[in-house]
Motif scaffolding. Structure first.
Motif, short mmCIF file in Angstrom:
data_model
loop_
_atom_site.label_atom_id
_atom_site.label_comp_id
_atom_site.label_asym_id
_atom_site.label_seq_id
_atom_site.Cartn_x
_atom_site.Cartn_y
_atom_site.Cartn_z
N ALA A 139 0.84 -1.20 0.00
CA ALA A 139 0.00 0.00 0.00
C ALA A 139 0.87 1.25 0.00
N SER A 140 0.28 2.37 -0.36
CA SER A 140 1.04 3.62 -0.50
C SER A 140 1.51 4.21 0.82
N PHE A 161 7.11 7.11 5.67
CA PHE A 161 7.47 6.11 6.69
C PHE A 161 6.50 4.93 6.69
N LYS A 162 6.16 4.47 5.48
CA LYS A 162 5.34 3.28 5.33
C LYS A 162 6.14 2.06 5.80
N GLY A 163 5.47 0.91 5.91
CA GLY A 163 6.12 -0.29 6.43
C GLY A 163 7.23 -0.81 5.54
N ARG A 164 8.40 -1.02 6.15
CA ARG A 164 9.56 -1.59 5.43
C ARG A 164 10.34 -2.50 6.36
N GLY A 165 11.02 -3.49 5.77
CA GLY A 165 11.83 -4.42 6.55
C GLY A 165 11.16 -5.77 6.66
N LEU A 166 11.89 -6.77 7.17
CA LEU A 166 11.36 -8.13 7.27
C LEU A 166 10.26 -8.25 8.31
N ILE A 167 10.31 -7.40 9.35
CA ILE A 167 9.14 -7.14 10.20
C ILE A 167 8.93 -5.64 10.03
N GLN A 168 7.82 -5.26 9.43
CA GLN A 168 7.73 -3.91 8.87
C GLN A 168 7.81 -2.79 9.91
#
Length: 259
Positions: A139-140, A161-168
């Motif tokens: 999602a945006s 600052f949307k969700g990023r990473g292996l645990i977002q």
């Protein structure tokens, strides 16, 4: 066992199961160099039969049978590429190669260093990232705009600052806390924040940082899948899938039996 269904002539030959078998065979002392595509064929079967003491070409590989046990026992201990690839069977081989060094270093750094902790951590990141496929929220991020609970107090923070990473990692407040923990700029621009998905080290460390900050080693030590899932997800979304990965991870990283 890490495979769920039989493999062999006229068997189910689930693609994930076959990929696990191919990865195990490629990690043996005399690797056959199989393409790890999850497609059952004569090359995979011939390589498996060659590892059997009796070279039996008829018996299928079954979840509780000796073939996978024998192949696993020949692997080095630790979070090697073959063991990691068996847990993350849906991940492409190049992703396993790309992320394995970062996972080894980051897991050790935060004490994910027992078989049970490794199993729970890898099960959770496998689900959260869809087998290393989703490193950034699809999602945006507009839905997070103005969310005070995430620290999004500036225009554009939701997308930035949307969700990023292996645990977002999500929200300005979390990016800022992670930034301070690792001493690296992640909040000055969208490009800086995007590094959390683009850089394998940051992608992994975002997950291990969250794991440590939330005391998840303790919950993993208690073998409490639901508690670990609630701490990460806020609920029990995807619990069945997480349980599937955990069962697979426990087979790959077996907990030693006390004498």
């Amino acid at each position: 066992m890490p495979i769920a269904q039989p493999i062999g002539p006229e068997q189910a030959n689930d693609r994930g199961d076959v990929r696990i078998l191919q990865r195990l065979l490629n990690a043996q002392p005399d690797p056959p160099g199989l393409l790890e595509d999850g497609l059952y064929g004569s090359n995979t079967w011939s390589a498996l039969v060659a590892t059997r003491p009796d070279h039996d070409a008829e018996a299928p590989v079954v979840p509780d049978g000796p073939d996978v046990v024998r192949l696993l026992e020949r692997l080095p201990a630790g979070v090697g590429g073959a063991r990691l690839g068996c847990v993350l069977a849906e991940a492409q081989s190049e992703r396993i190669v790309r992320f394995q060094p970062s996972l080894v270093a980051a897991m050790q750094e935060v004490g994910i260093d027992t078989q049970l902790r490794r199993a729970h951590f890898l099960a959770q990141i496998a689900h959260e990232s869809g087998g290393l496929r989703w490193l950034e929220e699809l999602a945006s991020g507009k839905a997070y705009e103005g969310r005070a609970d995430l620290g999004n107090d500036q225009p554009g923070d939701g997308q930035r600052f949307k969700g990023r990473g292996l645990i977002q990692l999500t929200g300005r407040a979390n990016y800022t806390a992670f930034e301070r923990a690792i001493g690296r700029d992640l909040t000055s621009s969208t490009d800086a924040a995007a590094q959390v998905a683009a850089d394998p080290d940051l992608c992994v460390r975002a997950a291990t940082w969250f794991w440590q900050e939330n005391g998840l080693n303790t919950l993993a030590d208690a073998d409490d899948l639901e508690a670990v899932t609630r701490r990460i997800n806020g609920g029990l979304n995807g619990l069945d899938d997480r349980a599937k990965y955990l069962a697979r991870a426990k087979a790959v990283f077996p907990v030693p039996v006390a004498a």
